[in-house]
Design an enzyme around this catalytic site. Structure first.
Site, PDB file in Angstrom:
ATOM      1  N   TYR A 203      56.298  94.854  18.596  1.00  0.00           N
ATOM      2  CA  TYR A 203      56.247  94.278  19.950  1.00  0.00           C
ATOM      3  C   TYR A 203      57.059  92.978  19.990  1.00  0.00           C
ATOM      4  CZ  TYR A 203      54.450  91.933  24.092  1.00  0.00           C
ATOM      5  OH  TYR A 203      54.359  91.249  25.294  1.00  0.00           O
ATOM      6  N   LYS A 207      60.470  92.084  22.201  1.00  0.00           N
ATOM      7  CA  LYS A 207      60.572  90.939  23.122  1.00  0.00           C
ATOM      8  C   LYS A 207      61.743  90.030  22.731  1.00  0.00           C
ATOM      9  CE  LYS A 207      58.166  92.454  25.879  1.00  0.00           C
ATOM     10  NZ  LYS A 207      58.331  92.500  27.345  1.00  0.00           N
TER      11      LYS A 207
HETATM   12  N1  LIG Z   1      49.777  89.443  28.964  1.00  0.00           N
HETATM   13  C1  LIG Z   1      50.401  88.562  28.216  1.00  0.00           C
HETATM   14  O1  LIG Z   1      49.771  87.687  27.574  1.00  0.00           O
HETATM   15  C2  LIG Z   1      51.888  88.563  28.112  1.00  0.00           C
HETATM   16  C3  LIG Z   1      52.519  87.512  27.423  1.00  0.00           C
HETATM   17  C4  LIG Z   1      53.906  87.515  27.330  1.00  0.00           C
HETATM   18  C5  LIG Z   1      54.641  88.527  27.923  1.00  0.00           C
HETATM   19  N2  LIG Z   1      54.002  89.533  28.589  1.00  0.00           N
HETATM   20  C6  LIG Z   1      54.828  90.580  29.198  1.00  0.00           C
HETATM   21  O2  LIG Z   1      54.480  90.718  30.563  1.00  0.00           O
HETATM   22  C7  LIG Z   1      54.741  92.066  31.008  1.00  0.00           C
HETATM   23  C8  LIG Z   1      53.536  92.628  31.717  1.00  0.00           C
HETATM   24  O3  LIG Z   1      52.459  92.686  30.803  1.00  0.00           O
HETATM   25  P1  LIG Z   1      50.931  92.739  31.250  1.00  0.00           P
HETATM   26  O4  LIG Z   1      50.244  91.745  30.411  1.00  0.00           O
HETATM   27  O5  LIG Z   1      50.794  92.703  32.720  1.00  0.00           O
HETATM   28  O6  LIG Z   1      50.542  94.180  30.663  1.00  0.00           O
HETATM   29  P2  LIG Z   1      49.809  95.443  31.319  1.00  0.00           P
HETATM   30  O7  LIG Z   1      48.712  94.993  32.198  1.00  0.00           O
HETATM   31  O8  LIG Z   1      49.531  96.340  30.180  1.00  0.00           O
HETATM   32  O9  LIG Z   1      50.965  96.074  32.241  1.00  0.00           O
HETATM   33  C9  LIG Z   1      52.050  96.766  31.682  1.00  0.00           C
HETATM   34  C10 LIG Z   1      52.685  97.603  32.750  1.00  0.00           C
HETATM   35  O10 LIG Z   1      53.794  98.315  32.169  1.00  0.00           O
HETATM   36  C11 LIG Z   1      53.661  99.683  32.539  1.00  0.00           C
HETATM   37  N3  LIG Z   1      54.316 100.578  31.590  1.00  0.00           N
HETATM   38  C12 LIG Z   1      54.045 100.766  30.287  1.00  0.00           C
HETATM   39  N4  LIG Z   1      54.842 101.712  29.783  1.00  0.00           N
HETATM   40  C13 LIG Z   1      55.635 102.143  30.786  1.00  0.00           C
HETATM   41  C14 LIG Z   1      56.652 103.108  30.892  1.00  0.00           C
HETATM   42  N5  LIG Z   1      57.018 103.878  29.864  1.00  0.00           N
HETATM   43  N6  LIG Z   1      57.263 103.273  32.087  1.00  0.00           N
HETATM   44  C15 LIG Z   1      56.916 102.523  33.148  1.00  0.00           C
HETATM   45  N7  LIG Z   1      55.943 101.609  33.115  1.00  0.00           N
HETATM   46  C16 LIG Z   1      55.309 101.417  31.948  1.00  0.00           C
HETATM   47  C17 LIG Z   1      52.164  99.921  32.573  1.00  0.00           C
HETATM   48  O11 LIG Z   1      51.892 101.113  33.262  1.00  0.00           O
HETATM   49  P3  LIG Z   1      50.517 101.948  32.991  1.00  0.00           P
HETATM   50  O12 LIG Z   1      49.440 101.201  33.706  1.00  0.00           O
HETATM   51  O13 LIG Z   1      50.811 103.287  33.552  1.00  0.00           O
HETATM   52  O14 LIG Z   1      50.316 101.962  31.505  1.00  0.00           O
HETATM   53  C18 LIG Z   1      51.741  98.663  33.312  1.00  0.00           C
HETATM   54  O15 LIG Z   1      51.983  98.805  34.688  1.00  0.00           O
HETATM   55  C19 LIG Z   1      55.151  92.823  29.737  1.00  0.00           C
HETATM   56  O16 LIG Z   1      56.561  92.879  29.668  1.00  0.00           O
HETATM   57  C20 LIG Z   1      54.626  91.967  28.600  1.00  0.00           C
HETATM   58  O17 LIG Z   1      55.368  92.138  27.414  1.00  0.00           O
HETATM   59  C21 LIG Z   1      52.658  89.573  28.694  1.00  0.00           C
END
Ligand SMILES: NC(=O)c1ccc[n+]([C@@H]2O[C@H](COP(=O)([O-])OP(=O)(O)OC[C@H]3O[C@@H](n4cnc5c(N)ncnc54)[C@H](OP(=O)(O)O)[C@@H]3O)[C@@H](O)[C@H]2O)c1
Length: 336
Positions: A203, A207
């Protein structure tokens, strides 16, 4: 920049500006947010819906949850131009179908593309293409969609492409490995030895690739374009991202991080800021966190990092071209 634990906590505790302080009027603008059915993507889309976009497309893997999110956003904001379109980033056929649909029904130009969707996997899974699922989704799918949407972005007035990265890119083990021959293929070999290639590091590597790819794409934009490409970090937020992590690790990790973690609404402000804040006009190839331009990792700004970025660009185009003959055509036509 070195990002120590102290720096992480300092950022996490920093209050972020309310969206109302940098919001703009999106009348006439077309916006896409990937992975907008839950988490940060959903909150981002909700904020943007309140700015009256002409069309707000939630690009979601599962239409049921995407349609529900669209309905919830309409109900919460009164915005009636929110729609859900199916998109599975890990499947190049789905990316192609999405781009083709946009060509038919998108209205010609695209003003804002927020590439938010990603997976946080810590065990081996393969996508339909045979690529490891994290690389297939977080890097290859994200890169593919960006290239396919480029013709439409370049037709907008001051378009923005926002690629969601993370502060975990600071903590990749053995990042110099990103600057070695055939790194993408080696990441796809389950037997490959070395910490960089371990699935537990995957992961973070994906990133890092988001940061390197955003810089590479930015450097290839046609001269004189107003399109900007930036990588953003929302900070640690409470979401479902780690749903696949073993609960024995996930539950204590969540409890430990909760005192400093942001809500997804707060984290989403960083994405909305990157997509609309006028103070970022013309800024491209940057890394943004806490609603400010910041320095990415020492590796990214090193010679090896620059070389890794060029290598990733070339290798990614070669790999994507195997699935989509429009990739090299678009690169030749629109980029330098
Ligand atoms: N949360 C954190 O602490 C954090 C920190 C740094 C960066 N980020 C980044 O922020 C972004 C959003 O993360 P989040 O925390 O909101 O995570 P999340 O709640 O797990 O949301 C991830 C989203 O990506 C979608 N997804 C996954 N695989 C996919 C695919 N093959 N095609 C299309 N959509 C897909 C998921 O869809 P489904 O619902 O269908 O699975 C969901 O809508 C990510 O890029 C993550 O790396 C998050």
């Amino acid at each position: 920049m070195k990002f120590t634990l102290r720096e992480v906590i300092r950022h996490q505790l920093r209050p972020l500006p309310e969206v109302s302080t940098f919001a703009v009027d999106l009348t006439g603008k077309v916006v896409i947010v990937t992975g907008a059915n839950i988490g940060l993507g959903f909150e981002t889309a909700k904020h943007l819906a309140s700015m009256k976009p002409a069309k707000l497309i939630l690009a979601c893997r599962t239409p049921e949850t995407g349609n529900k999110a669209a309905a919830d956003i309409t109900q919460a904001t009164g915005c009636s131009t929110v729609v859900c379109w199916q998109l599975d980033l890990s499947d190049p056929e789905s990316v192609k179908a999405f781009a083709d649909k946009f060509e038919r029904e998108g209205g010609g130009k695209l003003d804002i593309l927020i590439e938010n969707a990603a997976v946080g996997l810590f065990s081996w899974k393969r996508a339909v293409t045979g690529w490891e699922q994290t690389i297939a989704t977080n890097h290859l799918g994200t890169a593919h969609l960006a290239l396919r949407m480029l013709p439409f972005l370049l037709k907008a007035e001051k378009p923005r492409l926002v690629i969601v990265a993370s502060d975990v890119h600071y903590f990749v083990t053995d990042p110099n490995e990103a600057d070695t021959d055939g790194v993408l293929q080696r990441l796809n070999d389950q037997k490959q030895k070395g910490k960089f290639y371990a699935i537990s590091n995957r992961y973070q590597v994906s990133k890092l690739f988001n940061v390197l790819y955003a810089r590479a794409l930015s450097s290839h934009l046609p001269r004189g374009t107003s399109l900007t490409v930036n990588a953003v970090n929302p900070g640690l937020c409470v979401s479902s991202l780690l749903r696949d992590l073993n609960p024995v690790v996930r539950i204590p990790l969540r409890a430990l991080s909760r005192p400093v973690a942001r809500s997804t609404e707060v984290g989403s402000r960083v994405f909305v800021h990157a997509a609309v804040a006028t103070e970022l006009d013309g800024k491209t190839g940057e890394f943004l966190q806490s609603c400010k331009v910041d320095e990415p990792s020492d590796f990214v700004i090193s010679e090896r990092g620059a070389s890794a970025s060029r290598r990733l660009w070339t290798d990614t185009l070669a790999d994507l071209s195997e699935f989509d003959d429009q990739v090299p055509v678009g690169v030749n036509r629109y980029l330098q």
